[in-house]
Design a protein around this motif. Structure first.
Motif, PDB file in Angstrom:
ATOM      1  N   LEU A 126       0.722   2.761   5.495  1.00 21.08           N
ATOM      2  CA  LEU A 126       1.671   3.286   4.257  1.00 21.08           C
ATOM      3  C   LEU A 126       2.307   4.666   4.772  1.00 21.08           C
ATOM      4  N   LYS A 127       1.735   5.363   5.572  1.00 21.04           N
ATOM      5  CA  LYS A 127       2.242   6.603   5.998  1.00 21.04           C
ATOM      6  C   LYS A 127       3.466   6.608   6.930  1.00 21.04           C
ATOM      7  N   PHE A 153       7.225   1.574   7.298  1.00 17.05           N
ATOM      8  CA  PHE A 153       6.741   0.537   6.552  1.00 17.05           C
ATOM      9  C   PHE A 153       6.600   1.396   5.116  1.00 17.05           C
ATOM     10  N   ARG A 154       7.727   1.827   4.740  1.00 16.61           N
ATOM     11  CA  ARG A 154       7.922   2.665   3.264  1.00 16.61           C
ATOM     12  C   ARG A 154       8.203   1.451   2.260  1.00 16.61           C
ATOM     13  N   ASP A 155       8.604   0.284   2.922  1.00 14.36           N
ATOM     14  CA  ASP A 155       8.990  -0.931   2.072  1.00 14.36           C
ATOM     15  C   ASP A 155       7.705  -1.680   1.942  1.00 14.36           C
ATOM     16  N   ALA A 156       7.456  -1.598   0.805  1.00 10.50           N
ATOM     17  CA  ALA A 156       6.007  -2.391   0.062  1.00 10.50           C
ATOM     18  C   ALA A 156       5.848  -4.044   0.617  1.00 10.50           C
ATOM     19  N   ASP A 157       7.087  -4.373   0.493  1.00  4.30           N
ATOM     20  CA  ASP A 157       6.928  -5.948   1.172  1.00  4.30           C
ATOM     21  C   ASP A 157       6.649  -6.055   2.647  1.00  4.30           C
ATOM     22  N   ALA A 161       5.061  -3.915   4.366  1.00  7.54           N
ATOM     23  CA  ALA A 161       3.832  -3.073   4.785  1.00  7.54           C
ATOM     24  C   ALA A 161       2.697  -4.363   4.053  1.00  7.54           C
ATOM     25  N   HIS A 162       3.145  -5.046   2.923  1.00 12.62           N
ATOM     26  CA  HIS A 162       2.269  -5.843   2.392  1.00 12.62           C
ATOM     27  C   HIS A 162       1.961  -7.165   3.715  1.00 12.62           C
ATOM     28  N   ASN A 195      -3.476   3.089   6.730  1.00 15.29           N
ATOM     29  CA  ASN A 195      -2.685   3.986   7.606  1.00 15.29           C
ATOM     30  C   ASN A 195      -1.134   3.675   7.662  1.00 15.29           C
TER      31      ASN A 195
END
Lengths: 356, 356
Positions: free
Chosen positions: A241-242, A246-250, A252-253, A239
DNA sequence: TTTAGCACTCCATCCCCCGGAGTGCTAAAC
DNA sequence: GTTTAGCACTCCGGGGGATGGAGTGCTAAA
C-alpha cells in the motif's frame, strides 16, 4: 539497430530514475545525470531509438519514457551494478538471522517476515521437500494409564511430539514393546505404505494395543502430511500500500489476496538456481503479470530447500533487493549448515535401531 | 427529550441501511422502510431530534444522516435483533472447526484465518495464559552419543520437543539420571527460578553432564517464553481493502500495519466477558478510534483462554459478526473441552514423578 | 402533531481552460 | 554523419465555474 554504449547508459539512467521516482523520465533529467555532456535533443533521438527497440515505452506522446519489461530484463542482466551492502545492512540481516528457531514452520514464517522487513516489499517463504519424507524414529512416553506422548523424528531430523490418548489402560512395558514395533515396522515408509501396514497389523495385534498403534501412526501421518502442505506463507503484504502503483485499492486487494490466499502458487526458482528474477510478463501466473518477483533459495539439510521471495512492482529496486535477499538466503544456508555440523539437524541413520 | 419508540425505529432503520450501503440515509428512504406510514416531513423532524440527542450525525446540512458511535452503541445494546445463523452458516463454521490442530500456535493462527473468512473482515487471535506457565515434565531420549531429543510438557499439557546436541558424549544411563534430576529440580518453576537453579547446579555437576542440563533447561526456557509472546496474529487484513471506508490507501495501510505489526495490542475482552463490542472511540487505542472491534473469548483447558476478534468500520454488521463469532468461539471451547474430556489436554498432575 | 409545499444548501460531476513538461521535427552547425 | 538549437505541437493535471439532484429546514395549513 545497435545498442551503443551511450544507449545503454541512457537506458540505465532512465531505469534507475524511474525506479526511485515512479515518474516517466524526460530528456532534460537524463542530460543532467549523464557522464558525457550531450544536448537534450540528442538524448531525444536516442530515446526514440530505444522505444523502437522495445526497451522503453511512452505512456503518451508528450510524456517522458518508462522502462518496458524488456528494458528491465536488459538492465538486470547487463546494466545493473552489483550492489554492495553497507555495514548497517549486513548487520541488520545478521541480527535477523540470530533469531531463535522453534521449529521449521516457525522458521518459514519468520524468514518471510524478515525478508519483507528487509526490503519493504511483500515477501513469501516456503520449504520444499526434495523427495517424500518418512519417519526416522518413534518414541512413546507413558504419562498416565491412558495417556502417552508420541515423539517422532522425520528423516530431515525434525522432531515433533504430541500428547495422545487411548481408551484402554496400557502398561509401560507394553508401550515400550509398541515403540520397538513402530521403529521396526513404520520407519522409512511413505504415508500410503504406513496406512497399509497399519491395516495389516489390525488383526494380529491385541485390540488394546492396536488402539495405541493406531493413534501413534495416525499422528505420524499427520506430521508427514503437515510437513508437506501449508508450508508457504506471505508476510508484509501491507508494504504494497505504500507503493504508488498500488494506491488503487482494487489493484492492491487483488494482488494481496492472491499472495495471502495462494502463497504456494508463487514462483519457485528453477532447480539449482540460487536466485531468480522474474520481470512482469515473465511470470507465468496471471496475477503477477505486471509485478516482478525476486526469489532466492537456501539449503536446509540434505533433503530440503527453503525459499524466500519478494514481490513488487516491475520498477522494484532489483539491485538492492537481490543483494539483500541473496545475503539473507546465504545466511540461512549457513545457519542450517552450522546446525548440521553441530549435529543439530541430520543424524547418521545408523545410530539407532531400525529395520524394514 | 425522550426517545420514543418511533425514534428508536427510525434510528434502527438508519443504522441498518447505513451498515449495508455506507451512504448517508435520507428521510425518503426511511419512510419507505418504516412500518407505520408517516410523511417524510415527520421523519425529518424526528431526525433533527435524533441528531440533537447525539445518536445521529450529519456530514453536511443537505446530506442524509449517519449514525454516531452513541447511536451504534444504542443499537448494539437495545435495538439489534439477535441474528439467527442459517443452516449454511452453522455448517460452514462447523466445517471450519473440524480442522486438525497440530499445536497451539497453529490453532491460534488458524482460528484467526477462519474468523476472518467467516466475517469478511480482518480478524485477530491470541491465547492468553492466565498465570505464568511452568514445565510439568521432562524427558530425554538419546539419539547418538552426542545428540538427544528433549521433550517437555508444560503445565497446560502442551508437549514440545527438539533435537539437541552436546559437545561431549553422554551415556544413556547418565541421560536417564539427568532426566530424573530435571523432573525433580526444574518442574513447576518460573523461568527466573529455573535459571537460578541452573546456576546453583553448575558447580555440583560433572561438566560433561552439566552441558546437557544446560541445553535442556535453556530449551525449556525457550519453550516457556515462546509460549507467552508471539501468541497474537492477524489474518485476513486484505479484507479491509474491499470496504469503501478504506479505499484510501494511506488509511488502509495505517490500520493494516498496526494490526499486523502489533496484534498483541488489539483489544482483549474484560475478564469473564464472553463477547465484547467496542465501537469507535470506545477503543482505547488511538489506531482503532474510528473502527469497531468485536471480540470473543473461548476456553483452552484450565489455565488459558483463547481470543478471537474482528476489526471493521464502525458501520460493521454487528449482528452477523457477533452471531458468527460467538458461535465460532463456543465451538472452539467445546472442541478444547472435548479434548480435555478425552484426556488430550490436561493431565492430572499426580500422574508422574515430581517434587518441589 | 402531522403534513404539504417550497426555498435553500451542498456535494458531485462534468466541462473547459490553461500552464507546463516533454516531445518530434527541421534546419543549421560541427 | 552526428549533434544541436529552435519551435510548434501534444497531452496531462489541476483550477475554476456551471449544473442538477438529493436532501434539508421551515412555514403554514390540516
Amino acid at each position: 539497430m545497435e545498442l551503443t554504449p551511450r544507449k545503454k547508459e541512457i537506458l540505465k539512467v532512465v531505469i534507475e530514475s524511474y525506479i526511485s521516482t515512479a515518474e516517466p523520465v524526460g530528456s532534460k533529467a537524463i542530460a543532467a545525470q549523464l557522464t558525457s555532456k550531450v544536448s537534450t535533443a540528442t538524448i531525444r533521438n536516442e530515446l526514440a531509438d530505444l522505444v523502437e527497440m522495445g526497451y522503453l515505452e511512452q505512456p503518451h506522446t508528450s510524456a517522458g519514457r518508462v522502462p518496458s519489461p524488456k528494458g528491465y530484463r536488459l538492465y538486470v542482466n547487463e546494466l545493473m551494478e552489483q550492489r554492495a551492502l553497507s555495514l548497517q545492512e549486513t548487520e541488520q540481516i545478521n541480527r535477523a538471522l540470530r533469531m531463535k528457531m522453534q521449529e521449521l514452520d516457525g522458521v518459514i514464517s519468520k524468514a518471510g517476515q524478515m525478508a519483507a522487513a528487509l526490503v519493504n516489499y511483500p515477501a513469501y517463504a516456503m520449504a520444499g521437500v526434495k523427495s517424500e519424507l518418512a519417519i526416522q524414529r518413534f518414541d512413546l512416553l507413558g504419562v498416565d494409564a491412558t495417556s502417552f506422548i508420541a515423539v517422532v523424528m522425520t528423516e530431515d531430523s525434525r522432531v515433533s511430539s504430541r500428547l495422545l490418548h487411548t481408551e484402554l489402560p496400557v502398561r509401560a512395558d507394553a508401550l515400550a514393546d509398541l515403540a520397538v514395533l513402530l521403529n521396526e515396522q513404520f520407519t522409512h515408509l511413505h504415508v500410503s505404505q504406513m496406512s497399509r501396514r497399519l491395516m495389516d497389523l489390525a488383526g494380529q495385534t491385541a485390540p488394546g494395543l492396536f488402539i495405541v498403534l493406531n493413534v501413534a501412526v495416525n499422528y505420524a501421518i499427520e506430521v508427514l502430511q503437515g510437513s508437506e502442505k501449508n508450508r508457504a506463507v506471505t508476510a508484509g503484504a501491507n508494504n504494497l500500500l505504500k507503493l504508488p502503483e498500488f494506491r488503487d485499492a482494487d489493484k492492491a486487494h487483488e494482488l494481496m489476496s492472491f499472495m495471502v490466499e495462494n502463497p504456494e502458487d508463487l514462483p519457485v526458482p528453477a532447480e539449482g538456481a540460487h536466485m531468480q528474477i522474474l520481470i512482469g510478463p515473465e511470470n507465468v501466473n496471471e496475477a503477477l503479470k505486471d509485478t516482478s518477483v525476486v526469489v532466492a533459495s537456501y539449503d536446509i539439510g540434505d533433503n530440503m530447500r527453503g525459499l524466500i521471495g519478494v514481490v513488487g512492482p516491475t520498477r522494484m529496486d532489483y539491485a538492492t533487493v537481490a543483494a539483500r535477499l541473496s545475503y539473507f538466503a546465504e545466511g540461512l544456508t549457513k545457519m542450517f549448515g552450522k546446525q548440521e555440523k553441530e549435529g543439530l539437524l541430520p543424524v547418521p541413520k545408523e545410530d539407532h535401531d531400525r529395520h524394514e
